[in-house]
Design a protein around this motif. Structure first.
Motif, PDB file in Angstrom:
ATOM      1  N   GLN A   1       0.831  -1.212   0.000  1.00 17.84           N
ATOM      2  CA  GLN A   1       0.000   0.000   0.000  1.00 17.84           C
ATOM      3  C   GLN A   1       0.861   1.256   0.000  1.00 17.84           C
ATOM      4  OE1 GLN A   1      -2.920   0.246   3.138  1.00 17.84           O
ATOM      5  NE2 GLN A   1      -3.829   2.106   2.319  1.00 17.84           N
ATOM      6  N   HIS A   2       1.971   1.233   0.751  1.00 22.29           N
ATOM      7  CA  HIS A   2       2.888   2.383   0.743  1.00 22.29           C
ATOM      8  C   HIS A   2       3.339   2.684  -0.689  1.00 22.29           C
ATOM      9  CE1 HIS A   2       2.875   1.952   4.975  1.00 22.29           C
ATOM     10  NE2 HIS A   2       3.912   1.180   5.122  1.00 22.29           N
ATOM     11  N   HIS A   3       3.749   1.633  -1.407  1.00 20.90           N
ATOM     12  CA  HIS A   3       4.320   1.829  -2.736  1.00 20.90           C
ATOM     13  C   HIS A   3       3.275   2.206  -3.772  1.00 20.90           C
ATOM     14  CE1 HIS A   3       7.918  -0.226  -1.087  1.00 20.90           C
ATOM     15  NE2 HIS A   3       8.519   0.574  -1.935  1.00 20.90           N
ATOM     16  N   VAL A   4       2.077   1.646  -3.687  1.00 26.18           N
ATOM     17  CA  VAL A   4       1.072   2.011  -4.680  1.00 26.18           C
ATOM     18  C   VAL A   4       0.580   3.442  -4.429  1.00 26.18           C
ATOM     19  CG1 VAL A   4      -1.078   1.192  -3.592  1.00 26.18           C
ATOM     20  CG2 VAL A   4      -0.827   1.068  -6.055  1.00 26.18           C
ATOM     21  N   THR A   5       0.514   3.863  -3.166  1.00 24.50           N
ATOM     22  CA  THR A   5       0.131   5.241  -2.858  1.00 24.50           C
ATOM     23  C   THR A   5       1.184   6.214  -3.389  1.00 24.50           C
ATOM     24  OG1 THR A   5      -1.057   4.511  -0.874  1.00 24.50           O
ATOM     25  CG2 THR A   5      -0.485   6.839  -0.995  1.00 24.50           C
ATOM     26  N   LEU A   6       2.452   5.866  -3.186  1.00 25.13           N
ATOM     27  CA  LEU A   6       3.532   6.676  -3.744  1.00 25.13           C
ATOM     28  C   LEU A   6       3.434   6.722  -5.271  1.00 25.13           C
ATOM     29  CD1 LEU A   6       6.268   8.156  -3.684  1.00 25.13           C
ATOM     30  CD2 LEU A   6       7.355   5.895  -3.608  1.00 25.13           C
ATOM     31  N   GLY A   7       3.180   5.565  -5.877  1.00 31.03           N
ATOM     32  CA  GLY A   7       3.052   5.510  -7.325  1.00 31.03           C
ATOM     33  C   GLY A   7       1.932   6.397  -7.840  1.00 31.03           C
ATOM     34  N   LEU A   8       0.826   6.422  -7.103  1.00 34.52           N
ATOM     35  CA  LEU A   8      -0.294   7.294  -7.482  1.00 34.52           C
ATOM     36  C   LEU A   8       0.139   8.756  -7.520  1.00 34.52           C
ATOM     37  CD1 LEU A   8      -3.355   5.889  -5.478  1.00 34.52           C
ATOM     38  CD2 LEU A   8      -3.230   6.186  -7.957  1.00 34.52           C
ATOM     39  N   ARG A   9       0.902   9.169  -6.495  1.00 39.72           N
ATOM     40  CA  ARG A   9       1.321  10.578  -6.440  1.00 39.72           C
ATOM     41  C   ARG A   9       2.313  10.897  -7.550  1.00 39.72           C
ATOM     42  NH1 ARG A   9       1.611  14.850  -7.254  1.00 39.72           N
ATOM     43  NH2 ARG A   9       1.670  16.719  -5.924  1.00 39.72           N
ATOM     44  N   LEU A  10       3.208   9.956  -7.849  1.00 39.77           N
ATOM     45  CA  LEU A  10       4.155  10.173  -8.928  1.00 39.77           C
ATOM     46  C   LEU A  10       3.450  10.201 -10.287  1.00 39.77           C
ATOM     47  CD1 LEU A  10       7.021   7.844  -7.647  1.00 39.77           C
ATOM     48  CD2 LEU A  10       7.088  10.345  -7.751  1.00 39.77           C
ATOM     49  N   ALA A  11       2.435   9.351 -10.450  1.00 44.33           N
ATOM     50  CA  ALA A  11       1.658   9.364 -11.691  1.00 44.33           C
ATOM     51  C   ALA A  11       0.904  10.685 -11.839  1.00 44.33           C
ATOM     52  CB  ALA A  11       0.685   8.188 -11.713  1.00 44.33           C
ATOM     53  N   LYS A  12       0.453  11.234 -10.713  1.00 45.63           N
ATOM     54  CA  LYS A  12      -0.208  12.551 -10.736  1.00 45.63           C
ATOM     55  C   LYS A  12       0.792  13.611 -11.205  1.00 45.63           C
ATOM     56  CE  LYS A  12      -3.648  15.396  -9.321  1.00 45.63           C
ATOM     57  NZ  LYS A  12      -5.076  15.259  -9.701  1.00 45.63           N
TER      58      LYS A  12
END
Length: 448
Positions: free
Chosen positions: A231-242
């Motif tokens: 969950q930490h990594h997918v949340t980070l990925g979401l912000r980077l994709a944003k």
């Protein structure tokens, strides 16, 4: 607000007016962590409240201790205690995302608290979905650092992502060492790039590549049963994709988060997550919509929403028919008719529509040779569906196939399906064929 504790230690150590000198010594202390490029500006932001990662705080304490001639505890720096679950929070800024990336990549690379990082937090997942969907886009992501980053540098990151994706699909990537090696690369190579010098265009592509790598590491962690780390990594990925302004990849990551929520039994939260993904994806290519609607169907099936489930399946099938002329991004190419058939098999089975579900069995197994884990997952699902439908002989036949397919796969998800099949068949253990299959399932290697 100034961090007075840190400021006082800098003054006492003779760095009060020599922030650049402190940064140089800090970079030297952290030389084993990778190519650190902290400077006077970094110190300025730390004094103004930005929180460095744990391993950076440890190096700060070491640097100050040498000058002061006494030990310095990290808590004396005034940055506060680490809340590992807080890392699931959606970063408010690009700088916050970069800081978070370095922190959690380092934690995984060093195996820090890998099994004690907490549980999946459905509330944080929904907060991340809202942030990704409704926060204003980043106006610019260009940056001035010490390492020049070019488009060629970024393309090499995509090649690495492809390598780890292939490894994951073939072998399950359940080994902690595999994930630690990937995280170590991210710490040593990608984190310095994120802190480097790049134009806005290169920066957007760099954020997209970093999101891809973080998303892959998230999926590997999820597959290994490390749900908080995933969950930490997918949340980070979401912000980077944003930051990359890539709404399609963000929707894909949010659907991955929904898939994880389904695995853990958070069906209603999963439905909300994938609804946000579909809404945020907008007029997406057919291939992306196929995957998103398939994920929605599994969430609705688990929560017992028959009408919504069947509608999502219909939309996924219609989108699949259009993929030949509307293929979508390269990263969605993995999602084949077999993957959609597996989703249909699962969600219809959850709705107790076993006859309808089993009609998808054959297509669910029309997978490429590289999809060994998905083949095992679908085989287990077929066995479970036969068992729940009362066809014990068929369930046993498929159970034997599963023991052969899953022997060399390290995957918590495959192990969960094995346990589900065992639980479903156990009431019939007096039958010799069932007892033999149960014994074979019991002696299969456990997930790492």
């Amino acid at each position: 607000m100034t961090n007075s504790a840190f400021e006082g230690l800098l003054r006492a150590a003779g760095y009060g007016n020599a922030h650049a000198a402190f940064a140089r010594q800090l970079n030297h202390a952290g030389r084993n962590e990778g190519a650190w490029r902290y400077d006077a500006a970094s110190v300025y932001w730390w004094l103004r409240g930005r929180r460095p990662a744990e391993h950076v705080q440890a190096a700060m304490a070491e640097t100050l201790a040498r000058k002061l001639g006494r030990s310095v505890a990290a808590r004396e720096l005034g940055f506060g205690a680490v809340d590992s679950i807080g890392m699931c929070s959606y970063p408010a800024s690009v700088d916050g995302a970069i800081d978070t990336a370095e922190q959690i990549w380092t934690r995984l690379a060093k195996h820090l608290n890998q099994h004690a990082s907490g549980a999946f937090d459905s509330g944080k997942a929904l907060e991340a979905a809202l942030g990704w969907r409704y926060d204003l886009p980043d106006e610019a992501v260009s940056r001035n650092g010490r390492q020049q980053v070019t488009s060629t540098d970024v393309q090499s990151l995509y090649a690495l992502a492809d390598h780890f994706t292939d490894l994951d699909r073939r072998h399950g990537s359940g080994s902690p060492r595999t994930r630690a090696v990937m995280a170590d690369f991210l710490v040593r190579q990608v984190a310095p790039m994120l802190r480097g010098t790049y134009t806005d265009a290169v920066g957007r592509d760099l954020m997209r590549a970093a999101a891809t790598l973080s998303g892959q590491l998230a999926f590997m962690s999820y597959n290994a049963g490390e749900h908080a780390m995933a969950q930490h990594h997918v949340t980070l990925g979401l912000r980077l994709a944003k930051a990359a302004d890539d709404r399609l990849y963000g929707a894909h990551l949010l659907a991955n988060l929904a898939t994880q929520a389904v695995f853990l039994g958070h069906a209603r939260e999963a439905a909300r997550l994938v609804e946000a993904a579909i809404d945020g994806a907008g007029r997406a290519p057919a291939a992306v919509l196929t995957r998103l609607y398939a994920t929605a169907a599994t969430a609705y099936g688990q929560s017992g929403e028959r009408r919504a489930c069947q509608l999502a399946l219909t939309r996924a099938e219609r989108a699949l028919d259009r993929t030949g002329t509307d293929p979508g991004p390269r990263w969605v190419n993995y999602f084949s008719p077999a993957h959609l058939a597996g989703a249909a098999l699962r969600c219809l089975g959850d709705l107790h529509l076993y006859t309808q579900a089993l009609r998808h069995s054959s297509e669910a197994l029309t997978l490429g040779n590289q999809n060994t884990r998905t083949r095992a997952l679908h085989t287990a699902l077929i066995a479970i569906t036969h068992a729940r439908a009362g066809d014990t002989n068929a369930a046993c036949n498929w159970g034997w196939k599963l023991t052969q397919q899953a022997a060399d796969i390290q995957s918590a998800r495959v192990q969960q399906r094995v346990r589900q099949l065992t639980t479903t068949l156990s009431p019939q253990r007096a039958s010799p064929p069932v007892n033999e299959v149960l014994h074979a399932l019991a002696v299969m290697p456990a997930a790492m």
